[in-house]
Design a protein around this motif. Sequence first.
Motif, PDB file in Angstrom:
ATOM      1  N   TYR A  37     -27.202  -5.409 -76.570  1.00  0.00           N
ATOM      2  CA  TYR A  37     -27.499  -6.850 -77.126  1.00  0.00           C
ATOM      3  C   TYR A  37     -26.599  -6.990 -78.167  1.00  0.00           C
ATOM      4  CZ  TYR A  37     -31.564  -7.751 -73.949  1.00  0.00           C
ATOM      5  OH  TYR A  37     -32.117  -7.981 -72.932  1.00  0.00           O
ATOM      6  N   LYS A  43     -36.189  -7.958 -76.265  1.00  0.00           N
ATOM      7  CA  LYS A  43     -36.942  -8.566 -75.313  1.00  0.00           C
ATOM      8  C   LYS A  43     -36.840 -10.244 -75.516  1.00  0.00           C
ATOM      9  CE  LYS A  43     -41.566  -8.132 -77.395  1.00  0.00           C
ATOM     10  NZ  LYS A  43     -42.773  -7.487 -77.186  1.00  0.00           N
ATOM     11  N   PHE A  44     -36.517 -10.485 -76.515  1.00  0.00           N
ATOM     12  CA  PHE A  44     -36.459 -12.122 -76.868  1.00  0.00           C
ATOM     13  C   PHE A  44     -34.948 -12.791 -76.658  1.00  0.00           C
ATOM     14  CE2 PHE A  44     -40.247 -10.789 -79.302  1.00  0.00           C
ATOM     15  CZ  PHE A  44     -41.139 -11.380 -78.701  1.00  0.00           C
ATOM     16  N   SER A  52     -30.784  -2.105 -77.073  1.00  0.00           N
ATOM     17  CA  SER A  52     -30.187  -2.867 -78.168  1.00  0.00           C
ATOM     18  C   SER A  52     -28.774  -2.599 -78.582  1.00  0.00           C
ATOM     19  CB  SER A  52     -30.902  -2.469 -79.336  1.00  0.00           C
ATOM     20  OG  SER A  52     -32.436  -2.279 -79.431  1.00  0.00           O
ATOM     21  N   LEU A 105     -29.502  -9.918 -70.472  1.00  0.00           N
ATOM     22  CA  LEU A 105     -30.173  -9.918 -69.072  1.00  0.00           C
ATOM     23  C   LEU A 105     -29.314 -10.705 -68.091  1.00  0.00           C
ATOM     24  CD1 LEU A 105     -32.704  -9.021 -67.575  1.00  0.00           C
ATOM     25  CD2 LEU A 105     -33.636 -11.415 -68.397  1.00  0.00           C
ATOM     26  N   GLN A 162     -35.929  -8.673 -81.724  1.00  0.00           N
ATOM     27  CA  GLN A 162     -36.249  -7.701 -80.596  1.00  0.00           C
ATOM     28  C   GLN A 162     -35.341  -7.902 -79.467  1.00  0.00           C
ATOM     29  OE1 GLN A 162     -40.422  -6.939 -80.069  1.00  0.00           O
ATOM     30  NE2 GLN A 162     -40.694  -7.601 -82.177  1.00  0.00           N
ATOM     31  N   ASP A 204     -31.546 -13.212 -74.364  1.00  0.00           N
ATOM     32  CA  ASP A 204     -31.102 -13.243 -72.951  1.00  0.00           C
ATOM     33  C   ASP A 204     -29.873 -12.961 -72.628  1.00  0.00           C
ATOM     34  OD1 ASP A 204     -30.059 -15.723 -73.953  1.00  0.00           O
ATOM     35  OD2 ASP A 204     -30.902 -16.972 -72.692  1.00  0.00           O
TER      36      ASP A 204
END
Length: 182
Positions: free
Chosen positions: A121, A80-81, A118, A86, A78, A83
């Motif tokens: 990422y 959100k996990f 996504s 970000l 996911q 980095d």
Amino acid sequence: AACCLRLPLRTGCCDAAVCIAVMHHLSTEERRVRCLQELRRVVRTGGRINVQAWALEQEEGSKRKFAAADVFVPFNAQPKFLDRVLKKTEDQEDDCAGDDDGGGEDAADSRASQRHPSEAYAEAYEGSALDSSKGLVVFQRYCHLYRKGELKELCHKAGGLEVVEEGYESGNYYVVVEAVPF
């Protein structure tokens, strides 16, 4: 975070240890034996260690089927996990502070802001892919799949471990060992 080959614990400080879903990610027999030796180091004599790892042989009806003992399997992460994006975003914001000329976003920035997070990422991590249907970043991770008796054999090679119990459960082989004097 700790490395299973160099645990940040004193020798003999634990009464027991559990090693689940770790050994099958170690790519060589040498590293597998070293992991078991490290577990033995931190567990006092008379203590127990439970080791579980994926089995090559899977139960009837299992979604997992493997053609070889050494494979790559997908890992769905996911965003959100993760980095990396970000951090890049924060760095970019710092670099651009005070640069607004009042002209607004250009077309490329507009398209980028409409993408699913996504996608960014997946682009930030080499070797990953995007599963756009689930909004997940997919990595390929190494797995060594154990054959019957292989964990027991590794414990003998590690030394200082006496197998108390071994078996198969839910697609995994396991051993319970007692730490014995060398």
